[in-house]
Scaffold this active site. Structure first.
Site, short mmCIF file in Angstrom:
data_model
loop_
_atom_site.label_atom_id
_atom_site.label_comp_id
_atom_site.label_asym_id
_atom_site.label_seq_id
_atom_site.Cartn_x
_atom_site.Cartn_y
_atom_site.Cartn_z
N MET A 184 86.79 11.68 113.14
CA MET A 184 86.41 10.93 111.94
C MET A 184 87.49 9.90 111.58
SD MET A 184 83.95 10.53 109.96
CE MET A 184 82.80 11.82 109.48
N PHE B 210 111.65 38.17 93.42
CA PHE B 210 111.28 37.99 94.81
C PHE B 210 109.75 37.89 94.93
CE2 PHE B 210 110.04 39.92 98.93
CZ PHE B 210 110.47 38.87 99.73
N GLN B 211 109.29 36.86 95.60
CA GLN B 211 107.86 36.59 95.81
C GLN B 211 107.08 36.45 94.52
OE1 GLN B 211 106.35 39.30 98.87
NE2 GLN B 211 106.99 37.80 100.40
N LYS C 118 102.21 44.68 90.11
CA LYS C 118 102.32 45.96 90.82
C LYS C 118 102.23 47.14 89.87
CE LYS C 118 105.05 48.40 94.23
NZ LYS C 118 106.29 48.48 95.02
N GLU D 212 96.09 34.12 104.90
CA GLU D 212 95.31 34.31 103.67
C GLU D 212 94.31 33.20 103.42
OE1 GLU D 212 98.59 34.67 103.85
OE2 GLU D 212 99.20 36.57 102.92
C1 TPP Z 1 92.95 19.92 105.67
C2 TPP Z 1 92.48 18.55 105.95
N1 TPP Z 1 93.36 17.62 106.40
C3 TPP Z 1 92.93 16.36 106.66
C4 TPP Z 1 91.64 16.01 106.49
C5 TPP Z 1 91.17 14.59 106.78
N2 TPP Z 1 90.23 14.57 107.89
C6 TPP Z 1 88.89 14.49 107.70
S1 TPP Z 1 88.02 14.52 109.12
C7 TPP Z 1 89.43 14.60 110.05
C8 TPP Z 1 89.36 14.66 111.53
C9 TPP Z 1 88.73 15.91 112.03
O1 TPP Z 1 88.93 15.99 113.41
P1 TPP Z 1 88.24 17.11 114.27
O2 TPP Z 1 88.45 18.42 113.64
O3 TPP Z 1 88.66 16.98 115.68
O4 TPP Z 1 86.70 16.76 114.09
P2 TPP Z 1 85.91 15.48 114.65
O5 TPP Z 1 85.91 14.45 113.57
O6 TPP Z 1 86.61 15.01 115.89
O7 TPP Z 1 84.54 15.99 114.91
C10 TPP Z 1 90.56 14.60 109.22
C11 TPP Z 1 91.94 14.62 109.71
C12 TPP Z 1 90.77 17.00 106.01
N3 TPP Z 1 89.48 16.75 105.76
N4 TPP Z 1 91.20 18.26 105.78
#
Ligand code: TPP
Ligand code: MG
Lengths: 565, 159
Positions: free
Chosen positions: A469, A112-113, A162, A50
């Site tokens: 990042m 439920f749910q 529902k 979802e």
């Molecule tokens: C749902 C979620 N969890 C954690 C983060 C923190 N976060 C920001 S950038 C990043 C790394 C992203 O890695 P990747 O998808 O491999 O992209 P890259 O930076 O390597 O291009 C994380 C963990 C986030 N933005 N969103």
């Protein structure tokens, strides 16, 4: 005419021109799923999680300007939507979110749910409803679409038990929607427009920062006129990309933590900053007290609560940009700022964004190839991370509604489903998703949906083997101590094969253009795995909490580590 | 500047309105000192009075966000010199048969009313401006405050 609640819902979708919706069934929404079979004009896409239904609806909305619709069942179906709703809320994306709820008589019994999705989503929706009487449903559905798509847009959730789907009503849809507590701003005050124009007329070093408000209000033409008439540089917020042609010499690209240096430096030197349909987000302003210290600020927005929230604006123009921006352009005197532009040109030349040509294969090459081959005309979605910033820097958008990225919430997992939503909405558009190997693994199960629908969406997967990042921050601010930034990847060729989508692997810069062309030629989804240099940093950078004066430049561009703006 | 604000709001009666309202305060970390709400002259609507202490600029943001709620029709920050403010306090004080007369005299002088009399305590109903209520409570303190219930301020703008 007497009809069931489920019919009312489908009727409302059809009336509002919803041609595609995204959802997932469950016990309490079965009456609606049954009714759906009678409404071929509203196509339903069965997602595999979802969260992705919400992101697809979001992508649909950002790519069209129309309201996106998603649907989940009660309990886990509803809670799975939450991340997507919060993403849309933070970026003011118009969405109607439908959730099923347990029967009215069971609400509050831990049935439920059962989950209190109305309570859960109060802070992440523009408004939400729990409909306990089927007679209210026509009004609520009309209100939901109206609220989502007027004023400052946003997601509206309608929770429907529902028995309300099954109940019968002969109440019609209201002619018009009105709520005393919902006021839209009228035309902007002429004296504010005049004052803003006066400030711009007398400014010597003005800059405009244009945000997503320009996109949603479709005032990009007025913005272009403003740029030309007042000879003012146009900077974009991350979400404002596409509101101004990046090939226009007056475009300074994106500003912010990883914005282009020239725009950031210009803002720090400006005597007037005009924020248009943007909210001076902390990722854009850097340390608030150090932002554009010598500039008066003018703020155009449709939401009065944005005034003074982040920065105290000297002049506030409240109203719909569709009204205020053309009037502002008219009130402004033609001007030329040759000295200001000479300075800006120097910054641009000293601190350009560069695409290295040193044999390494980088994410920048991927985006650069995409940009060249598609001529900046594709719809591009991103996930969150380094690749997102490189996409924002190097893809040169010419039109609005082509850029989908989670800015406010920064939701990993957003990019791929958002691209799919955009492709469902605009089947003939070329849609590319630039996604990190981290984020792709959050929502890649939707590949099967792309395959099933032969959706021609193309995925440029940036495989750097890292949560890039995170790795960059650990390198720069945590003394190179990599903690859980490295990450294993599956064999993507097998994954693509298993899901039945096309696959291309690229490991060299010189193969990238051809890979883009090959992907374009395949009629269906294609996963283009780009195996890039593992450790590469995004520059320029303003460290979190630092002022925009403290720009950390690409070492390849500026030998000094920091350049005082 | 940090100070006390008395805010009055006109609300559409909907399930969950209070939830939405207080959620805005919670997010901003502004705590409510009192809140009173009841029917008003318009059917289907209620008026609410909120008392909050906080920074003026924080409160401005909160007021803006409250006004953005669909159920909130109007909201005003009332000025002290152009509003009437009243609060009702129910006060149970210890009262031995010997002290009763003395306490009742104080209550009457202050304009209160005895609402209930019991063997060793009495319950007073007292309505006035919030600061007069503080004063009244301090007068009752020596007899032993067994329970105090206050409605919170109700306020109305007057010009
Ligand atoms: C749902 C979620 N969890 C954690 C983060 C923190 N976060 C920001 S950038 C990043 C790394 C992203 O890695 P990747 O998808 O491999 O992209 P890259 O930076 O390597 O291009 C994380 C963990 C986030 N933005 N969103
Ligand atoms: Mg990565």
């Amino acid at each position: 005419m007497t009809r069931t609640g489920a019919t009312v819902v489908m009727e409302a979708l059809a009336r509002h021109g919803v041609d595609v919706m995204f959802g997932y069934p469950g016990g309490v929404v079965l009456p609606l799923y049954d009714e759906m079979l009678n409404w071929p004009q509203v196509k339903h896409v069965l997602v595999r999680h979802e969260q992705c239904a919400a992101h697809m609806a979001d992508g649909y909305a950002r790519a069209t300007g129309k309201v996106g619709v998603c649907l989940g069942t009660s309990g886990p179906g509803a809670t799975n939507l939450v991340t997507g709703i919060a993403t849309a809320m933070m970026d003011s994306v118009p969405m109607v979110v439908l959730t099923g709820q347990v029967n009215t008589w069971a609400i509050g019994t831990d049935a439920f749910q059962e989950t209190d999705i109305q309570g859960i989503t109060i802070p992440i929706t523009k408004h939400n409803y729990l409909v306990t009487d089927v007679d209210d449903l026509p009004r609520v559905m009309a209100e939901a679409f109206y609220l989502a798509n007027t004023g400052r847009k946003g997601p509206v959730l309608v929770d429907i038990p529902k028995d309300v789907f099954q109940g019968k009503t002969d109440v019609d849809f209201p002619e018009a929607t009105q709520r005393r507590g919902y006021l839209l701003p009228g035309p902007a005050l002429q004296e504010m427009i005049d004052e803003a124009a006066e400030l711009l007329n007398s400014a010597e070093r003005p800059v405009v920062i244009a945000g997503a408000g320009v996109v949603w209000s479709e005032t990009h033409k007025a913005l272009a006129e403003l740029a030309e008439k007042a000879d003012v540089p146009i900077i974009n917020s991350l979400l404002g990309l596409g509101s101004f042609d990046r090939d226009d010499p007056r475009s300074l690209g994106m500003m912010g933590m990883h914005g282009e240096a020239a725009g950031t430096i210009a803002t720090q030197h400006a005597d007037l900053v005009i924020g248009i349909g943007m909210r001076f987000d902390d990722r854009l302003t850097g340390k608030m007290s150090g932002f554009a210290p010598n500039a008066r600020k003018i703020h155009f927005d449709i939401d009065p609560t944005e005034f003074g929230k982040a920065i105290p604006a000297y002049c506030r123009v409240l109203g719909d940009l569709a009204d205020s921006l053309p009037r502002f352009v008219q009130a402004v005197k033609p001007a030329k700022h040759p000295e200001w532009w000479a300075e800006i040109r120097r910054w641009r030349e000293s601190y350009p964004l560069i695409v290295p040509d040193d044999g390494r294969f980088l994410a920048r090459h991927v985006v650069d190839s995409l940009n060249r081959v598609t001529k900046g005309n594709a719809v591009v979605s991103t996930d969150v991370g380094q690749h997102q910033m490189w996409a924002a820097q190097f893809y040169k958008f010419h039109q609005p509604f082509n850029w989908l990225s989670s800015g406010g919430l920064g939701t990993m997992g957003y990019g791929f489903p958002a691209a799919m939503g955009a492709q469902f909405a605009r089947p003939d558009a070329e849609v590319w998703c630039v996604v990190g190997d981290g984020g792709f693994q959050m929502t890649l199960q939707e590949l099967i949906v792309a395959a099933e629908h032969k959706l021609p969406v193309k995925i440029a997967l940036i495989n750097n083997g890292f949560l890039g990042m995170i790795r960059q921050w650990q390198e720069m601010f945590y003394d190179n101590r990599y903690s859980h930034a490295h990450m294993a990847n599956p064999d993507y060729s097998k994954l693509a094969e298993a899901y039945g989508v096309g696959f291309i692997r690229v490991t060299k810069q010189e193969d990238m253009d051809e890979a883009v062309r090959q992907a374009e030629a395949i009629d269906g989804p294609v996963l283009v795995e780009c195996v890039v240099q593992m450790e590469e940093n995004v520059y320029p950078m303003v460290a979190a909490g630092a002022a925009n004066d403290d720009l950390i430049m690409d070492p390849a561009v500026a030998p000094r580590e920091k350049v005082k703006a | 500047m940090r100070r006390q604000h008395v805010v009055t709001a006109l609300l559409e009666n909907q399930v969950g309105t209070l939830n939405r309202l207080t959620s805005v305060f919670r997010r901003k970390g502004v705590s409510l000192e009192s809140l009173s709400v009841g029917d008003c002259e318009q059917s289907g609507y209620s008026r609410m009075t909120l008392v909050v202490s906080g920074d003026d600029s924080d409160l401005n943001v909160v007021m803006g966000q409250l006004l953005k709620l669909l159920d909130v029709v109007d909201i005003q920050d009332l000025k002290v010199d152009s509003s009437v403010r009243r609060e009702l306090a129910l006060v149970r004080v210890g009262a031995s048969p010997q002290q009763r007369g003395e306490i009742i005299e104080v209550v009457h002088v202050m304009g209160g009313r005895v609402a209930h009399l019991a063997k060793d305590d009495l319950t007073v109903e007292f309505t006035d401006e919030p600061r007069k209520i503080e004063h009244f409570l301090s007068l009752m303190e020596p007899y032993g405050l067994r329970e105090v219930v206050r409605t919170g301020t109700a306020a109305m703008r007057v010009d």
